[in-house]
Design a protein around this motif. Structure first.
Motif, PDB file in Angstrom:
ATOM      1  N   LEU A  92      38.087  53.173  45.609  1.00 16.81           N
ATOM      2  CA  LEU A  92      38.824  52.376  46.568  1.00 16.81           C
ATOM      3  C   LEU A  92      39.946  51.699  45.795  1.00 16.81           C
ATOM      4  CD1 LEU A  92      39.259  51.059  49.333  1.00 16.81           C
ATOM      5  CD2 LEU A  92      37.519  49.357  48.693  1.00 16.81           C
ATOM      6  N   ARG A  93      41.176  52.024  46.145  1.00 14.36           N
ATOM      7  CA  ARG A  93      42.332  51.428  45.470  1.00 14.36           C
ATOM      8  C   ARG A  93      42.524  50.007  45.997  1.00 14.36           C
ATOM      9  NH1 ARG A  93      46.244  54.684  47.638  1.00 14.36           N
ATOM     10  NH2 ARG A  93      47.793  53.442  46.594  1.00 14.36           N
ATOM     11  N   VAL A  94      42.668  49.044  45.075  1.00 18.33           N
ATOM     12  CA  VAL A  94      42.744  47.640  45.442  1.00 18.33           C
ATOM     13  C   VAL A  94      43.874  46.953  44.686  1.00 18.33           C
ATOM     14  CG1 VAL A  94      41.503  45.425  45.400  1.00 18.33           C
ATOM     15  CG2 VAL A  94      40.255  47.529  45.906  1.00 18.33           C
ATOM     16  N   LYS A  95      44.689  46.208  45.425  1.00 15.48           N
ATOM     17  CA  LYS A  95      45.675  45.317  44.822  1.00 15.48           C
ATOM     18  C   LYS A  95      45.107  43.917  44.948  1.00 15.48           C
ATOM     19  CE  LYS A  95      50.514  44.032  44.841  1.00 15.48           C
ATOM     20  NZ  LYS A  95      51.815  44.264  45.483  1.00 15.48           N
ATOM     21  N   GLN A  96      44.996  43.234  43.832  1.00 12.86           N
ATOM     22  CA  GLN A  96      44.358  41.919  43.796  1.00 12.86           C
ATOM     23  C   GLN A  96      45.370  40.873  43.348  1.00 12.86           C
ATOM     24  OE1 GLN A  96      40.403  41.656  41.950  1.00 12.86           O
ATOM     25  NE2 GLN A  96      41.275  40.101  40.621  1.00 12.86           N
ATOM     26  N   LYS A  97      45.348  39.736  44.025  1.00 10.65           N
ATOM     27  CA  LYS A  97      46.168  38.595  43.630  1.00 10.65           C
ATOM     28  C   LYS A  97      45.237  37.463  43.260  1.00 10.65           C
ATOM     29  CE  LYS A  97      50.489  38.547  45.885  1.00 10.65           C
ATOM     30  NZ  LYS A  97      51.380  38.078  46.924  1.00 10.65           N
ATOM     31  N   SER A  99      44.567  33.352  41.957  1.00 12.52           N
ATOM     32  CA  SER A  99      45.014  32.068  42.500  1.00 12.52           C
ATOM     33  C   SER A  99      46.378  31.645  41.959  1.00 12.52           C
ATOM     34  CB  SER A  99      43.971  30.985  42.225  1.00 12.52           C
ATOM     35  OG  SER A  99      43.696  30.907  40.848  1.00 12.52           O
ATOM     36  N   ASP A 100      46.796  32.215  40.825  1.00 15.56           N
ATOM     37  CA  ASP A 100      48.116  31.924  40.259  1.00 15.56           C
ATOM     38  C   ASP A 100      49.208  32.793  40.858  1.00 15.56           C
ATOM     39  OD1 ASP A 100      46.920  30.083  38.553  1.00 15.56           O
ATOM     40  OD2 ASP A 100      46.634  31.561  36.961  1.00 15.56           O
ATOM     41  N   GLY A 101      48.826  33.727  41.730  1.00 11.88           N
ATOM     42  CA  GLY A 101      49.802  34.614  42.356  1.00 11.88           C
ATOM     43  C   GLY A 101      50.077  35.887  41.582  1.00 11.88           C
ATOM     44  N   ASN A 102      49.391  36.080  40.447  1.00  8.29           N
ATOM     45  CA  ASN A 102      49.560  37.313  39.669  1.00  8.29           C
ATOM     46  C   ASN A 102      48.893  38.466  40.394  1.00  8.29           C
ATOM     47  OD1 ASN A 102      50.857  35.921  37.554  1.00  8.29           O
ATOM     48  ND2 ASN A 102      48.881  35.363  36.671  1.00  8.29           N
ATOM     49  N   ALA A 103      49.649  39.548  40.574  1.00  7.03           N
ATOM     50  CA  ALA A 103      49.111  40.723  41.280  1.00  7.03           C
ATOM     51  C   ALA A 103      48.814  41.829  40.274  1.00  7.03           C
ATOM     52  CB  ALA A 103      50.097  41.212  42.318  1.00  7.03           C
ATOM     53  N   ILE A 104      47.638  42.417  40.410  1.00  4.11           N
ATOM     54  CA  ILE A 104      47.236  43.534  39.556  1.00  4.11           C
ATOM     55  C   ILE A 104      46.525  44.572  40.406  1.00  4.11           C
ATOM     56  CG2 ILE A 104      46.999  42.194  37.432  1.00  4.11           C
ATOM     57  CD1 ILE A 104      43.916  42.235  38.002  1.00  4.11           C
ATOM     58  N   ARG A 105      46.424  45.762  39.850  1.00  7.18           N
ATOM     59  CA  ARG A 105      45.598  46.785  40.471  1.00  7.18           C
ATOM     60  C   ARG A 105      44.192  46.625  39.912  1.00  7.18           C
ATOM     61  NH1 ARG A 105      47.010  53.136  41.101  1.00  7.18           N
ATOM     62  NH2 ARG A 105      44.978  53.764  41.891  1.00  7.18           N
ATOM     63  N   ASN A 106      43.218  46.615  40.809  1.00  7.39           N
ATOM     64  CA  ASN A 106      41.831  46.420  40.384  1.00  7.39           C
ATOM     65  C   ASN A 106      40.924  47.285  41.255  1.00  7.39           C
ATOM     66  OD1 ASN A 106      39.549  45.503  39.144  1.00  7.39           O
ATOM     67  ND2 ASN A 106      39.693  43.407  39.875  1.00  7.39           N
ATOM     68  N   ASP A 107      40.993  48.598  41.030  1.00  8.14           N
ATOM     69  CA  ASP A 107      40.251  49.565  41.829  1.00  8.14           C
ATOM     70  C   ASP A 107      38.749  49.408  41.645  1.00  8.14           C
ATOM     71  OD1 ASP A 107      42.748  50.475  42.484  1.00  8.14           O
ATOM     72  OD2 ASP A 107      42.620  52.318  41.322  1.00  8.14           O
ATOM     73  N   ARG A 108      38.020  49.863  42.674  1.00  5.36           N
ATOM     74  CA  ARG A 108      36.562  49.880  42.646  1.00  5.36           C
ATOM     75  C   ARG A 108      36.124  51.341  42.676  1.00  5.36           C
ATOM     76  NH1 ARG A 108      38.945  44.890  43.301  1.00  5.36           N
ATOM     77  NH2 ARG A 108      37.464  43.323  43.961  1.00  5.36           N
ATOM     78  N   TYR A 109      35.506  51.785  41.593  1.00  5.73           N
ATOM     79  CA  TYR A 109      35.054  53.174  41.481  1.00  5.73           C
ATOM     80  C   TYR A 109      33.666  53.303  42.087  1.00  5.73           C
ATOM     81  CZ  TYR A 109      39.141  53.742  38.672  1.00  5.73           C
ATOM     82  OH  TYR A 109      40.459  53.775  38.266  1.00  5.73           O
TER      83      TYR A 109
END
Length: 179
Positions: A92-97, A99-109
């Motif tokens: 499952l492809r996930v874009k995560q932000k 609390s500081d507003g930093n966005a990263i990709r954080n997929d769940r395999y």
């Protein structure tokens, strides 16, 4: 003391997943490599429990600086520190932000145990049904409530594409540990 982070990613063609939080837990546990323990991280929102074993793929590194996340779909509940040899079903492809507003990709395999470890295995080797996908999506959306994080679901990858993404995580781990 075993450093679970450094275990080989694969064994005999199967991926390893180190369980941090077992199925049915109402709190997230996290591996603390400096102490070699699995410690309490935070509670899940009221009424939520982990639907399946949750952990990480060793010798990988994600954009968040942690090993890549993995969920093992099976009918049993294990315990923190159990290593399961698995087939990869997808991600499952996930874009995560945060609390500081930093966005990263954080997929769940998404994985399932090899057939020898789960003879009642209800899944095809590379398929997650639409109903199960929706259930997994709802779990992840609700699991971040109250953490200061937000996630956006960006769709699913099949097993082949997910394996390519995992390979990038292995390469990132090697680069970091070659310094």
């Amino acid at each position: 003391m075993t450093n679970f982070l450094n275990l080989p990613t694969k064994s005999g063609g199967l991926f390893r997943v180190v369980v941090e939080t077992p199925r049915g837990a109402a709190a997230k546990l996290a591996y603390e490599p400096k102490r070699g323990v699995f410690q309490y991280s935070r509670p899940l929102p009221v009424g939520n429990t982990y639907p399946y074993d949750w952990g990480f793929v060793p010798s990988t590194l994600g954009d968040d600086g942690d090993p890549l996340d993995g969920m093992v779909i099976h009918q049993a509940a294990t315990a923190p520190g159990v290593v399961i040899q698995c087939d990869l079903l997808g991600a499952l492809r996930v874009k995560q932000k945060d609390s500081d507003g930093n966005a990263i990709r954080n997929d769940r395999y998404i994985f399932c145990p090899r057939k020898e470890d789960a003879p009642d295995k209800p899944l095809a080797a590379d398929h997650v049904s639409q109903d199960l996908r929706r259930e997994i999506e709802q779990f992840f959306l609700s699991s971040v409530l109250g953490t200061g994080k937000t996630i956006k679901l960006k769709g699913w990858q099949d097993a082949a594409d997910a394996a390519k993404s995992l390979s990038k995580g292995v390469k990132a781990f090697r680069r970091r540990h070659q310094r």
